[in-house]
Design a protein around this motif. Structure first.
Motif, PDB file in Angstrom:
ATOM      1  N   LEU A  43       3.004   5.467   9.421  1.00 27.84           N
ATOM      2  CA  LEU A  43       3.649   5.314   8.109  1.00 27.84           C
ATOM      3  C   LEU A  43       2.631   5.063   7.003  1.00 27.84           C
ATOM      4  O   LEU A  43       2.742   5.620   5.909  1.00 27.84           O
ATOM      5  N   THR A  44       1.645   4.221   7.286  1.00 24.88           N
ATOM      6  CA  THR A  44       0.618   3.894   6.296  1.00 24.88           C
ATOM      7  C   THR A  44      -0.157   5.139   5.890  1.00 24.88           C
ATOM      8  O   THR A  44      -0.368   5.398   4.700  1.00 24.88           O
ATOM      9  N   VAL A  45      -0.583   5.931   6.882  1.00 25.36           N
ATOM     10  CA  VAL A  45      -1.325   7.165   6.595  1.00 25.36           C
ATOM     11  C   VAL A  45      -0.446   8.147   5.827  1.00 25.36           C
ATOM     12  O   VAL A  45      -0.879   8.746   4.830  1.00 25.36           O
ATOM     13  N   LEU A  46       0.814   8.306   6.253  1.00 26.14           N
ATOM     14  CA  LEU A  46       1.737   9.238   5.600  1.00 26.14           C
ATOM     15  C   LEU A  46       2.006   8.836   4.154  1.00 26.14           C
ATOM     16  O   LEU A  46       1.982   9.687   3.246  1.00 26.14           O
ATOM     17  N   GLU A  47       2.265   7.548   3.926  1.00 29.48           N
ATOM     18  CA  GLU A  47       2.532   7.056   2.565  1.00 29.48           C
ATOM     19  C   GLU A  47       1.361   7.351   1.631  1.00 29.48           C
ATOM     20  O   GLU A  47       1.554   7.836   0.507  1.00 29.48           O
ATOM     21  N   LEU A  69      -5.761   5.170  -8.505  1.00 24.09           N
ATOM     22  CA  LEU A  69      -4.748   4.972  -7.470  1.00 24.09           C
ATOM     23  C   LEU A  69      -4.937   5.968  -6.321  1.00 24.09           C
ATOM     24  O   LEU A  69      -4.816   5.615  -5.143  1.00 24.09           O
ATOM     25  N   GLY A  70      -5.261   7.216  -6.651  1.00 24.37           N
ATOM     26  CA  GLY A  70      -5.524   8.223  -5.627  1.00 24.37           C
ATOM     27  C   GLY A  70      -6.718   7.843  -4.763  1.00 24.37           C
ATOM     28  O   GLY A  70      -6.701   8.027  -3.538  1.00 24.37           O
ATOM     29  N   PRO A 289      -1.943  -2.657   3.679  1.00 18.36           N
ATOM     30  CA  PRO A 289      -2.045  -1.200   3.491  1.00 18.36           C
ATOM     31  C   PRO A 289      -0.705  -0.472   3.615  1.00 18.36           C
ATOM     32  O   PRO A 289      -0.499   0.572   2.991  1.00 18.36           O
ATOM     33  N   LEU A 290       0.209  -1.017   4.424  1.00 15.49           N
ATOM     34  CA  LEU A 290       1.548  -0.430   4.537  1.00 15.49           C
ATOM     35  C   LEU A 290       2.364  -0.665   3.273  1.00 15.49           C
ATOM     36  O   LEU A 290       3.106   0.218   2.817  1.00 15.49           O
ATOM     37  N   LEU A 291       2.229  -1.854   2.681  1.00 17.26           N
ATOM     38  CA  LEU A 291       3.036  -2.224   1.517  1.00 17.26           C
ATOM     39  C   LEU A 291       2.517  -1.626   0.205  1.00 17.26           C
ATOM     40  O   LEU A 291       3.313  -1.348  -0.695  1.00 17.26           O
ATOM     41  N   ASN A 292       1.203  -1.424   0.086  1.00 19.50           N
ATOM     42  CA  ASN A 292       0.628  -0.968  -1.184  1.00 19.50           C
ATOM     43  C   ASN A 292       1.260   0.305  -1.734  1.00 19.50           C
ATOM     44  O   ASN A 292       1.671   0.347  -2.901  1.00 19.50           O
ATOM     45  N   PRO A 293       1.377   1.375  -0.934  1.00 18.38           N
ATOM     46  CA  PRO A 293       2.016   2.582  -1.478  1.00 18.38           C
ATOM     47  C   PRO A 293       3.475   2.353  -1.861  1.00 18.38           C
ATOM     48  O   PRO A 293       3.958   2.926  -2.851  1.00 18.38           O
ATOM     49  N   CYS A 297       5.082   2.953  -5.531  1.00 14.75           N
ATOM     50  CA  CYS A 297       6.192   3.907  -5.691  1.00 14.75           C
ATOM     51  C   CYS A 297       7.447   3.239  -6.246  1.00 14.75           C
ATOM     52  O   CYS A 297       8.145   3.800  -7.079  1.00 14.75           O
ATOM     53  N   LEU A 298       7.743   2.036  -5.774  1.00 12.32           N
ATOM     54  CA  LEU A 298       8.980   1.365  -6.172  1.00 12.32           C
ATOM     55  C   LEU A 298       8.890   0.746  -7.557  1.00 12.32           C
ATOM     56  O   LEU A 298       9.877   0.684  -8.281  1.00 12.32           O
ATOM     57  N   ARG A 299       7.691   0.271  -7.932  1.00 17.61           N
ATOM     58  CA  ARG A 299       7.563  -0.462  -9.186  1.00 17.61           C
ATOM     59  C   ARG A 299       7.017   0.386 -10.334  1.00 17.61           C
ATOM     60  O   ARG A 299       6.992  -0.062 -11.471  1.00 17.61           O
ATOM     61  N   ASN A 300       6.562   1.597 -10.038  1.00  9.03           N
ATOM     62  CA  ASN A 300       5.962   2.436 -11.075  1.00  9.03           C
ATOM     63  C   ASN A 300       6.891   3.603 -11.402  1.00  9.03           C
ATOM     64  O   ASN A 300       7.136   4.469 -10.555  1.00  9.03           O
TER      65      ASN A 300
END
Length: 314
Positions: A43-47, A69-70, A289-293, A297-300
């Motif tokens: 999930l982390t890699v995919l996100e 960010l990228g 690392p799982l939460l960062n993306p 996505c949710l807050r931006n």
């Protein structure tokens, strides 16, 4: 091949591999832990790949903020890939060996990426400061060339810091103990099992850890104090909310990453505790690392809109 050194009046054999003890688990829990860690890693890699794809495919995101960010997403793909695959395999495997060279390589790249992330998050804070506090000068200052130079400087700083640390650790001898009470090769566990004098390596690690954490942290704090002062001067509540929403996701990521790593790396070897450090390490190597993306996505709003356009249009 093994070699012998004279220490404390006795012959010592330099070990060629370490055993990563990881987390003690029962056989019933092993498969569950393996499945959970594998899912989190994928999930982390995919996100992070999705964030990179969205930024590349949307002209509206060709801005300094999203260039940084990228790069953060690119960094975190490598960051988790250095730790988690070996960690996942060790859950089910009885052979938890890692070669001496493999251990130092893992340590080098991990430390380099952690240090790079510290500096990159500070650069992102400065970018938000200029965008909110100096909006008229922002397009003139944050040109593409400067952004590329700042990103390159972040990576250079990370790998230089890691190389200095490794130059000290590589000189240590590891004689009697081949067991590392951790799930990856980290600095403090290695310092604790060294049979040679590790005071120079410990001092270098402590000074560099303070520099690479405190200088970016002070930059982040100063930037957000200025942002807060500027935002509070905006007359309308809607204007204040819009201004702060552009940096709230970055602030959340900074708090998560800095708070977890500060506990681990901003103290000398003497105050090292195995159980606490291993648990906190899970936060910044697996959870953050799982939460960062998700946070971005949710807050931006811009990222959410770009994501909708990318996938609905396709």
């Amino acid at each position: 091949s093994s070699f012998f050194s004279r220490m404390g009046g006795r012959n010592e054999t330099q070990i060629m591999y370490f055993i990563l003890l990881g987390f003690p688990t029962t056989s019933e829990l092993q498969l569950l832990l393996f499945s959970a860690l594998l899912l989190v890693y994928l999930l982390t890699v995919l996100e992070n790949l999705l964030i990179i794809l969205i930024i590349l495919k949307n002209p509206s995101l060709q801005k300094p903020m999203y260039l940084f960010l990228g790069n953060l997403s690119f960094l975190e793909i490598w960051y988790v890939s250095i730790i988690e695959p070996k960690m996942i395999m060790d859950v089910l495997s009885h052979d938890k060996h890692i070669s001496f060279q493999g251990c130092l390589a893992q340590l080098h790249f991990f430390v380099a990426l952690v240090c790079t992330e510290y500096v990159l998050l500070a650069v992102m804070a400065c970018d938000r400061f200029l965008a909110i506090c100096k909006p008229l000068r922002y397009p003139l200052i944050m040109r593409h060339k400067l952004c590329a130079q700042l990103v390159a400087a972040c990576w250079m700083c990370g790998f230089t810091t890691s190389s200095i640390k490794l130059s000290f650790i590589g000189q240590l001898s590891f004689c009697d103990v081949d067991k590392i009470n951790h799930y990856f090769c980290d600095i403090s566990p290695l310092l604790n099992i060294s049979c040679s004098d590790s005071s120079a390596a410990e001092l270098a690690d402590f000074i560099l850890a303070l520099l690479v954490i405190l200088v970016p942290l002070c930059t982040v704090v100063a930037s957000y104090i200025c942002i807060l002062v500027t935002v509070l001067k905006i007359p309308s509540s809607q204007g204040r909310q819009k201004a702060f929403s552009t940096c709230s996701s970055h602030l959340a990521v900074v708090i998560l990453f800095y708070s977890s790593t500060l506990f681990t790396y901003a103290h000398p070897k003497l105050s090292y505790t195995y159980s606490a450090n291993k648990l906190v390490s899970v936060l910044y190597t697996v959870v953050v690392p799982l939460l960062n993306p998700l946070i971005y996505c949710l807050r931006n709003k811009e990222v959410r809109l770009a994501m909708r356009k990318t996938f609905i249009c396709r």
